[in-house]
Design a protein around this motif. Structure first.
Motif, PDB file in Angstrom:
ATOM      1  N   ARG A 100      14.563   7.049   0.725  1.00 26.73           N
ATOM      2  CA  ARG A 100      13.937   5.519   0.485  1.00 26.73           C
ATOM      3  C   ARG A 100      13.579   5.045   1.874  1.00 26.73           C
ATOM      4  N   ASP A 104       9.719   4.166   3.356  1.00 30.43           N
ATOM      5  CA  ASP A 104       9.494   3.025   3.639  1.00 30.43           C
ATOM      6  C   ASP A 104       8.801   2.885   5.173  1.00 30.43           C
ATOM      7  N   ASP A 113      -0.104   0.452   1.660  1.00 29.26           N
ATOM      8  CA  ASP A 113       1.077   0.274   0.624  1.00 29.26           C
ATOM      9  C   ASP A 113       1.298   1.326  -0.263  1.00 29.26           C
ATOM     10  N   VAL A 114       0.470   2.467  -0.332  1.00 33.18           N
ATOM     11  CA  VAL A 114       1.024   3.440  -1.219  1.00 33.18           C
ATOM     12  C   VAL A 114       0.415   4.850  -0.545  1.00 33.18           C
ATOM     13  N   GLU A 135      14.654   9.462  -7.028  1.00 39.84           N
ATOM     14  CA  GLU A 135      14.419   8.497  -6.090  1.00 39.84           C
ATOM     15  C   GLU A 135      12.745   8.302  -6.063  1.00 39.84           C
ATOM     16  N   ARG A 138      11.499   6.325  -8.820  1.00 45.63           N
ATOM     17  CA  ARG A 138      11.456   4.822  -8.827  1.00 45.63           C
ATOM     18  C   ARG A 138      10.465   4.441  -7.767  1.00 45.63           C
ATOM     19  N   ALA A 139      10.340   5.411  -6.870  1.00 42.37           N
ATOM     20  CA  ALA A 139       9.175   4.867  -6.034  1.00 42.37           C
ATOM     21  C   ALA A 139       7.805   4.949  -6.558  1.00 42.37           C
ATOM     22  N   GLU A 141       7.498   4.073  -9.970  1.00 46.13           N
ATOM     23  CA  GLU A 141       7.298   3.018 -10.785  1.00 46.13           C
ATOM     24  C   GLU A 141       7.357   1.672  -9.552  1.00 46.13           C
ATOM     25  N   ALA A 142       7.936   1.648  -8.473  1.00 50.35           N
ATOM     26  CA  ALA A 142       7.700   0.552  -7.500  1.00 50.35           C
ATOM     27  C   ALA A 142       6.077   0.326  -7.082  1.00 50.35           C
ATOM     28  N   GLY A 143       5.443   1.438  -7.209  1.00 51.54           N
ATOM     29  CA  GLY A 143       3.950   1.378  -6.750  1.00 51.54           C
ATOM     30  C   GLY A 143       3.964   1.854  -5.341  1.00 51.54           C
ATOM     31  N   LYS A 144       4.934   2.678  -4.689  1.00 46.26           N
ATOM     32  CA  LYS A 144       4.963   3.005  -3.302  1.00 46.26           C
ATOM     33  C   LYS A 144       4.166   4.440  -3.070  1.00 46.26           C
TER      34      LYS A 144
END
Length: 332
Positions: A100, A104, A113-114, A135, A138-139, A141-144
């Motif tokens: 994570r 970031d 942003d992605v 993980e 989840r990234a 799903e978060a649009g990262k």
């Protein structure tokens, strides 16, 4: 250049591995020269740029931000986590917390942003692959990140990862003289509908007529790679000389022949050679639509059979981080 499909991503058959613009091969080029090369790649129709948190300790991602992010719509962006700097030291950490943070930080360095394709750079054997991929899920799903990739992982690990979330691409070293993906990884990728990305498709310069002895510049990783130093190198250069002769017969450069061979192995394969030279970049990109006769392709296969290439791909400490299958006796 024609495009190929990597999972849901459509990318140029030949992309650009950006590592050596900041990392691993001695003194890097000037920032101005690196920026010029990256933009020339896009001008030539390259639509796939590959970087990583590790490359230049984050400087490679910053370079892409400065050089080409104003042209973001023109290319697919790939980067990697797990291999990174931890407390000032290179390390391997596949924990969700570490992934994570690396992601970031990468988004900030890249100024985006992605990220289109985000790889686990290596398998952290201390962390279940399900946790690491979880993980990345989840990234997504978060649009990262848009898609998930794996680098230097075995067929068994790929299948476990794919059970957690669809994997778009697997990246492993693949060239006429490095055939490890043919043991099991390519079959696994095809079974699961995963694209394959070949890094070091010209064998770190060995198949680009760029290695003639083991007198490398300070900081060149090949000085620590068994197949690139004596006594193995002298033996390996005998097969390389024959490969160079085949390239001359085919009317192309050795690097172009290596790239054409890689692309001939399947429409689900793309190659990401790296270079610091715009002239070499232009040669590499020209190989994207090159057709090599079946006879020469078969002779390449014969040329690198058996012990034509001696020495492991990595020194022992780095080889221990590689999950990709090896041939019997390869690491003895």
């Amino acid at each position: 250049m024609h495009n190929r499909q990597i999972g849901p991503l459509s990318v140029s058959a030949i992309g650009l591995g950006c590592m050596n613009l900041n990392h691993a091969y001695g003194v890097p080029p000037s920032e101005a020269d690196a920026i010029a090369l990256l933009n020339r790649a896009l001008d030539l129709g390259c639509t796939f740029l590959d970087t990583a948190a590790l490359y230049g300790m984050g400087h490679n991602e910053r370079l892409l931000n400065k050089a080409v992010m104003h042209r973001r719509s023109e290319f697919t962006l790939a980067s990697k986590c797990v291999l990174d700097m931890y407390d000032g030291q290179r390390g391997l950490n596949g924990s969700p917390t570490a992934i994570r943070k690396t992601l970031d930080d990468a988004l900030i360095r890249l100024g985006t942003d992605v990220i289109d394709l985000y790889y686990l750079h290596r398998l952290d054997k201390a962390v279940p692959i399900e946790d690491s991929v979880g993980e990345l899920k989840r990234a997504v799903e978060a649009g990262k990140i848009r898609t998930i990739g794996l680098s230097e992982m075995s067929a068994a690990t790929i299948r476990r990862a794919h059970d957690v979330h669809p994997v778009a691409a697997v990246q492993t070293e693949y060239s006429p003289c490095v055939r490890n993906p043919e043991i099991a990884v390519l079959d696994a990728c095809r079974d699961l509908g995963i694209g394959f990305v070949a890094f070091s498709p010209v064998a770190r310069g060995l198949l680009a007529d760029a290695v003639h002895d083991d007198h490398y510049a300070k900081g060149d990783i090949r000085a620590g790679m068994p197949r690139f130093v004596e006594p193995q190198l002298g033996h390996n250069l005998k097969a390389v000389a024959q490969f160079n002769a085949l390239a001359a017969e085919a009317g192309c450069t050795p690097a172009q022949l290596a790239l054409a061979w890689v692309l001939s192995r399947g429409r689900d394969i793309v190659a990401i050679p790296g270079t610091r030279s715009i002239a070499h970049l232009e040669d590499n990109m020209a190989a994207g639509d090159m057709v090599i006769g079946a006879d020469i392709l078969a002779r390449i296969d014969s040329l690198f059979e058996g012990d034509a290439i001696r020495g492991t791909r990595y020194p022992p400490a780095l080889q221990a981080q590689i999950d990709t299958e090896t041939f019997p006796g390869e690491c003895d």
